[in-house]
Design a protein around this motif. Structure first.
Motif: not given
Length: 576
Positions: A219-225, A235-243
């Motif tokens: 999630l910490s990378f989502v804001g950046k990307f 952003a999509y890749i890292h949101i998926n990792k959160v979910l």
């Protein structure tokens, strides 16, 4: 859960930990903190709560802390009948609080499964985040302040997170919390951007060396990307990792909905927005998100319904106020608009926009144009009124110039510029389509399946089920374990040499029922047999129920009526 008012932050924190733990169980619908806490300390009928949250079962309880001891009571209540089908009290030393949180979470999950059917439960739901109870209490205090979402409370939260870190340098969640706080202060402009980002990054660098298994890490990378770079694919890749870590993670679901909105994929955005409302139905922010989708679809009346409800839930949600203003402009609701914007910010800009869209006289002063051309008010504008006004006036080229500048700066206020109705006049200007090229396409985004569409994992094959079914029936007929009022799924599983997940799956697949109904069926048959025996005529109905293995009058009466369609007393009378 209700709380000891003197330790509210501690009690709220434990309640949230248990909620978050239960959300990790696939197939179990759990309402998130915002909606659950809406009823804290209020005397509201359990049926009304169930209706508002759209749930069948309520977890109710209390947490009391006294020096180094804690007492937690919890009970599961059937919304329809008000029956308490499970309750327990836990008295523990504070030093074992994480084990207790895990024990309670697992017990709740087991009881829900026993009553409503199979889903798999992990062996552990809560891991110990710190060795210091004092650090944990400081973290919970910081969390309670952060959730107030004001600049002052977030700075106070950082102070408590830093105190927690001072007591435990390996407290990953405290570093991640600091990262989020500094990121918010930077985005909101309440701290010099570069300074805030450097502090955020320094916390991230430490946190990721300690624990990258937490959802806070991707999630910490989502804001950046997403917000800083508009790199939608990453952003999509890292949101998926959160979910993947937690399919019901509120921040992850919201980020995915916002990502789909930015790309104009409204049907997919709605899937995630509705999922947000499913797990957190009383969150003003979630209703605002759904309203935003309707707004961009030009369904202004429908958008207004969602926004009005969001404002009812949280009258201080400023973005919702702006969006309502926009809906009223497009609907040409002059009187309601005039009343609504009284005593609000940017009244002059709002009136200009209303008059421009609804073909009324709109005076745009040279002073305003000069100010906007220099980027005036941009630090305090949550929405870009200047760009909206210029784009609908005779100054479209200046509006496009301001938009182009904001896109180059990756300003969050205009990330949805392609969908914004007020910017429609700019679409025909040469260069508009090249302002920003997305690297993520509609077919790249997968939406979650509905729970009923998911296939339960076959942890036992059909041959195993057939053999174990015979063993289970044989055991119940010969040993009559159902007469034990404390009989548990684990006890039966141990007898057959299975774990609880396999035992629950076996009963669900072989008998199409849940564990409690399976054993209560035997208890009911036993009751009917002994109740008609003349030698037991001196015993009360409740006494006979207890002799049959039932351990609760309300559970016995409810189950009896559910199966027989009448009360135990009426049944006795008609069969005597």
């Amino acid at each position: 859960m209700s709380n000891d008012i003197d330790n509210e932050f501690f009690c709220d924190g434990i309640s949230e930990e248990i909620i978050n733990a239960l959300t990790k169980i696939k197939g179990l619908k759990v309402i998130a903190r915002t909606s659950s806490f809406a009823f804290k300390g209020k005397d509201i009928d359990i049926r009304d709560i169930g209706k508002q949250l759209n749930v069948n079962t309520i977890l109710e309880g209390s947490i009391k802390k006294s020096q180094e001891k804690v007492r937690i009571t919890a009970q599961l209540i059937d919304v329809k009948d008000g029956i308490h089908y499970w309750s327990k009290k836990y008295d523990r030393e504070l030093v074992n609080i994480f084990d207790l949180e895990d024990e309670i979470s697992l017990a709740i999950a087991d009881e829900v499964r026993n009553n409503f059917g199979h889903f798999e439960v992990q062996d552990q739901l809560i891991k110990q985040p710190t060795d210091s109870i004092d650090a944990y209490q400081l973290f919970l205090k910081g969390r309670s302040l952060q959730l107030k979402w004001t600049p002052e409370s977030i700075n106070q939260a950082i102070s408590f997170y830093n105190q927690a870190i001072a007591l435990d340098k390996q407290y990953a969640k405290a570093y991640y919390a600091n990262l989020q706080c500094y990121g918010l202060l930077a985005m909101w402009g309440y701290m010099p951007y570069q300074e805030a980002m450097e502090l955020a990054i320094s916390n991230l660098l430490i946190a990721k060396e300690i624990d990258t298994s937490l959802p806070e890490y991707p999630l910490s990378f989502v804001g950046k990307f997403f917000w800083e770079e508009w790199d939608f694919k990453n952003a999509y890749i890292h949101i998926n990792k959160v979910l993947e870590i937690n399919p019901n993670h509120i921040d992850g679901l919201e980020a995915m909905a916002e990502l789909c909105i930015a790309l104009g994929y409204f049907d997919k955005a709605k899937v995630f927005a509705n999922k947000l409302l499913e797990v957190d139905p009383l969150s003003a922010n979630n209703h605002y998100t759904l309203g935003h989708i309707y707004y961009y679809q030009r369904k202004f009346r429908k958008a207004l319904e969602s926004i009005d409800y969001a404002i009812t839930l949280n009258p201080h949600l400023e973005l919702a106020h702006h969006l309502k203003c926009f809906c009223l402009i497009w609907l040409n609701e002059a009187e309601q608009f005039k009343t609504f914007i009284q005593n609000t910010s940017f009244q002059e800009e709002k009136n200009m926009l209303f008059n421009l869209i609804n073909k009324k006289d709109a005076v745009i002063t040279n002073e305003a144009i000069s100010n906007w051309s220099k980027g005036g008010n941009e630090a305090t504008m949550l929405v870009p009124y200047d760009v909206f006004i210029l784009s609908n006036s005779d100054h479209k080229e200046l509006g496009f110039s301001r938009l182009k500048e904001m896109v180059s700066q990756r300003r969050g206020q205009i990330i949805n510029y392609r969908q914004e109705p007020f910017l429609q006049p700019l679409h025909s200007i040469n260069g508009f389509s090249e302002l920003h090229q997305s690297n993520l396409f509609i077919d790249d985004i997968e939406v979650p399946q509905k729970e009923e569409e998911k296939l339960t994992s076959n942890i036992l094959d059909s041959h195993q089920i057939l053999i174990l079914k015979k063993e289970l029936l044989n055991y119940f007929e010969k040993e009559e374990p159902y007469l034990n009022p404390q009989l548990s799924l684990k006890f039966v599983a141990d007898v057959l040499g299975l774990n609880t997940n396999k035992m629950s799956y076996l009963i669900n697949q072989a008998f199409d029922t849940n564990f409690n109904d399976f054993i209560n069926q035997y208890r009911l048959n036993h009751f009917k047999t002994i109740a008609l025996d003349p030698k037991n005529s001196h015993l009360t109905i409740l006494g006979l129920a207890y002799d049959s293995g039932f351990n609760s009058k309300s559970v016995f009466n409810t189950y009896f009526k559910k199966i027989e369609g009448t009360t135990p007393r009426a049944w006795m009378k008609s069969n005597s």
